[in-house]
Design a protein around this motif. Structure first.
Motif, mmCIF file in Angstrom:
data_model
loop_
_atom_site.group_PDB
_atom_site.id
_atom_site.type_symbol
_atom_site.label_atom_id
_atom_site.label_comp_id
_atom_site.label_asym_id
_atom_site.label_seq_id
_atom_site.Cartn_x
_atom_site.Cartn_y
_atom_site.Cartn_z
ATOM 1 N N GLU A 194 0.831 -1.206 0.000
ATOM 2 C CA GLU A 194 0.000 0.000 0.000
ATOM 3 C C GLU A 194 0.862 1.251 0.000
ATOM 4 O O GLU A 194 0.611 2.200 -0.755
ATOM 5 N N HIS A 195 1.871 1.243 0.839
ATOM 6 C CA HIS A 195 2.787 2.386 0.945
ATOM 7 C C HIS A 195 3.440 2.665 -0.404
ATOM 8 O O HIS A 195 3.419 3.792 -0.902
ATOM 9 N N SER A 233 3.148 3.555 7.661
ATOM 10 C CA SER A 233 3.290 2.101 7.548
ATOM 11 C C SER A 233 2.769 1.479 8.830
ATOM 12 O O SER A 233 2.733 2.141 9.875
ATOM 13 N N PRO A 234 2.371 0.198 8.786
ATOM 14 C CA PRO A 234 1.804 -0.427 9.991
ATOM 15 C C PRO A 234 2.703 -0.340 11.226
ATOM 16 O O PRO A 234 2.209 -0.233 12.336
ATOM 17 N N ASP A 269 -2.653 7.978 5.821
ATOM 18 C CA ASP A 269 -2.873 6.717 6.531
ATOM 19 C C ASP A 269 -3.720 5.806 5.641
ATOM 20 O O ASP A 269 -4.940 5.974 5.550
ATOM 21 N N PRO A 270 -3.084 4.835 4.958
ATOM 22 C CA PRO A 270 -3.833 3.952 4.066
ATOM 23 C C PRO A 270 -4.879 3.102 4.788
ATOM 24 O O PRO A 270 -5.955 2.842 4.239
ATOM 25 N N THR A 271 -4.597 2.680 6.008
ATOM 26 C CA THR A 271 -5.536 1.833 6.739
ATOM 27 C C THR A 271 -6.827 2.572 7.052
ATOM 28 O O THR A 271 -7.923 2.047 6.854
ATOM 29 N N GLU A 272 -6.711 3.787 7.538
ATOM 30 C CA GLU A 272 -7.878 4.596 7.899
ATOM 31 C C GLU A 272 -8.412 5.414 6.723
ATOM 32 O O GLU A 272 -9.426 6.094 6.851
ATOM 33 N N GLN A 273 -7.716 5.389 5.597
ATOM 34 C CA GLN A 273 -8.047 6.191 4.424
ATOM 35 C C GLN A 273 -8.278 7.642 4.819
ATOM 36 O O GLN A 273 -9.304 8.256 4.527
ATOM 37 N N ASP A 300 -11.100 12.746 5.135
ATOM 38 C CA ASP A 300 -11.425 11.325 5.117
ATOM 39 C C ASP A 300 -12.724 11.017 4.364
ATOM 40 O O ASP A 300 -13.192 9.895 4.349
#
Length: 187
Positions: A40-41, A113-114, A140-144, A159
């Protein structure tokens, strides 16, 4: 981020050390190794560099650099993306881009990154803003979610898919929404 235990080094001593993969940064006397980018990063980083470059490089407004070591105020950081306006890109006598950038970028972009902590990246962005950076993004890819930092202004959070993300004035022709940035992960 991986913290590398070591004796206290000066910035000059740190800069003489061999480069690490992934890169290490020197912040407040600490050596901190960045995590290895994952899918993702890397996807967001590469697509964002392409998008920024398409708008600002043809007319020599600015240039986006991935993983560029920036040395300023007794620190050396390696943002995921460092954007420098054209006139601030250090050059060799023959006009080629120099290897060493002794300044803060005009626009700093970090992609969470995680293994990383928002607080550490936020501190890095805020420090750059104190030293001439015009804008910082934390993605933040996880939280978009995208946090946009400005010098002397409140933080903004984006967001909602249709929201257009602010960019520095020199890149005003760049238009990206939250949906476009995170949509790259589906391509």
């Amino acid at each position: 981020m991986v913290q590398t235990p070591s004796k206290s080094l000066t910035l000059e001593e740190f800069l003489k050390l061999p480069e690490t993969k992934p890169a290490s940064e020197y912040i407040e006397g600490e050596i901190i190794q960045k995590p290895m980018p994952q899918g993702e990063h890397s996807t967001i980083q590469s697509e964002l560099i392409i998008a920024i470059t398409a708008v600002v490089k043809p007319t020599k407004i600015a240039r986006a650099f991935p993983e560029l070591r920036c040395i300023f105020d007794g620190r050396t950081i390696v943002p995921d993306i460092a954007v420098f306006t054209w006139d601030r890109i250090p050059r060799r006598e023959n006009g080629r881009v120099a290897n060493v950038f002794n300044d803060s970028p005009d626009w700093i972009i970090e992609i969470l990154s995680p293994e990383q902590r928002v607080a550490k990246l936020t501190k890095k962005i805020l420090h750059a803003l104190k030293h001439g950076t015009q804008m910082g993004w934390l993605i933040d890819p996880t939280e978009q979610t995208i946090w946009v930092y400005y010098p002397h202004q409140p933080l903004e959070v984006f967001d909602e898919p249709e929201q257009q993300i602010p960019v520095p004035a020199f890149a005003s022709d760049l238009r990206l929404t939250v949906a476009e940035i995170f949509g790259w992960l589906l391509e």
